[in-house]
Design a protein around this motif. Structure first.
Motif, mmCIF file in Angstrom:
data_model
loop_
_atom_site.group_PDB
_atom_site.id
_atom_site.type_symbol
_atom_site.label_atom_id
_atom_site.label_comp_id
_atom_site.label_asym_id
_atom_site.label_seq_id
_atom_site.Cartn_x
_atom_site.Cartn_y
_atom_site.Cartn_z
ATOM 1 N N ASP A 29 -55.719 56.409 -27.400
ATOM 2 C CA ASP A 29 -56.723 55.553 -26.756
ATOM 3 C C ASP A 29 -56.175 54.882 -25.506
ATOM 4 O O ASP A 29 -54.960 54.805 -25.305
ATOM 5 N N GLU A 88 -53.215 51.923 -25.478
ATOM 6 C CA GLU A 88 -52.546 52.073 -26.769
ATOM 7 C C GLU A 88 -51.071 52.392 -26.578
ATOM 8 O O GLU A 88 -50.720 53.145 -25.670
ATOM 9 N N ARG A 123 -48.504 54.412 -28.509
ATOM 10 C CA ARG A 123 -48.332 55.366 -29.603
ATOM 11 C C ARG A 123 -46.840 55.703 -29.700
ATOM 12 O O ARG A 123 -46.227 56.098 -28.716
ATOM 13 N N SER A 154 -52.018 53.732 -21.153
ATOM 14 C CA SER A 154 -51.516 54.176 -22.454
ATOM 15 C C SER A 154 -50.034 54.505 -22.340
ATOM 16 O O SER A 154 -49.564 54.944 -21.289
ATOM 17 N N ASP A 173 -48.937 50.451 -31.700
ATOM 18 C CA ASP A 173 -50.306 50.314 -32.198
ATOM 19 C C ASP A 173 -50.520 51.341 -33.307
ATOM 20 O O ASP A 173 -51.107 51.042 -34.335
ATOM 21 N N ARG A 174 -50.055 52.563 -33.065
ATOM 22 C CA ARG A 174 -50.103 53.625 -34.069
ATOM 23 C C ARG A 174 -48.807 54.426 -34.005
ATOM 24 O O ARG A 174 -48.213 54.558 -32.946
#
Length: 250
Positions: free
Chosen positions: A34, A37, A39, A202, A218-219
């Motif tokens: 996203d 984000e 990651r 991102s 975030d993830r």
């Protein structure tokens, strides 16, 4: 999660596969990132983490699958066109110019459609000076602008290199083990720095320091043998029995 036409994602990786001499280093990989984000990609050595970044930035050609960045297919583009499209990549070893000042290192990366050293011969216009100062403040190097880059600490050199990418204003930034070899203080500052630069862009980070991962992610995507083993929050991934088994338990 159904991903329809993927128009909402900054990055949509689908069915990505690459084989080297019959060995599938990345095997039918799909994931979605996203806007704004962070990651983090983790996993054991040989899981395919760096290869994934190589595929996204065009350094390695995919055997199959698709990499769409803001709905633009990247797999057929050349490396510098992918950079131009807004994807920045930092490798593990810093590639800064030691004998240039911090200011000059940032200035030569300012996008003017010229080669790297062409920009050393430009008159410094105010727009460039402002942008260099803004980026230097972001990467905590305002005080060091007039010093040769050789004098920076290991951590500051890593920050300078992130700055050299930021000055090109990428919308996706990919960093390979950005805190390797850093002091505890520098790690903490880097976590803060990454959270700041992910406002409006991102960031994909490859990392193995799980404390650092928990601080920034975030993830988290866990790779194993070129495939996704697990995906979720740092907390969820840490508790995953499979992840503990193939990665965290060792």
């Amino acid at each position: 999660m159904s991903h329809g036409s993927n128009t909402d994602f900054v990055l949509a990786v689908e069915g990505l596969t690459v084989s080297f001499d019959g060995f599938r280093a990345v095997d039918d990989l799909s994931f979605y990132v996203d806007d704004s984000e962070i990651r983090v990609i983790i996993g054991p050595n040989g899981a395919g983490k760096t290869t994934v970044l190589d595929l996204i930035c065009g350094r390695t050609r995919a055997t199959a699958g698709s990499v769409r960045f803001r709905n633009r297919e990247l797999t057929q583009l050349r490396e510098h066109d992918i950079v131009r499209a807004g994807v920045g990549r930092k490798f593990q070893t810093p590639s800064i110019y030691d004998d240039l000042t911090v200011f000059e290192n940032l200035e030569i990366c300012y996008p003017r459609g010229r080669g790297v050293f062409g920009s050393l011969f430009f008159r410094r216009d105010q727009a460039v000076i402002d942008k260099v100062r803004e980026v230097a403040a972001t990467v905590l190097l305002t005080e060091r602008l007039e010093e040769p880059a050789a004098l920076l600490s290991h951590g500051q050199k890593q920050w300078l290199e992130i700055g050299m990418l930021l000055i090109q204003d990428p919308q996706l930034l990919m960093l390979d083990e950005p805190v390797a070899g850093m002091s505890i203080t520098e790690r903490r500052q880097t976590a803060d720095l990454l959270r700041r630069i992910s406002q409006g862009r991102s960031v994909i980070v490859i990392e193995h320091d799980m404390d650092f991962v928990a601080e920034i992610a975030d993830r988290v995507t866990v790779l194993h043998q070129g495939r996704i083993l697990a995906e979720g929050s740092a907390e969820a991934v840490k508790q995953d029995p499979q992840v503990i088994d193939v990665y965290l338990g060792h």
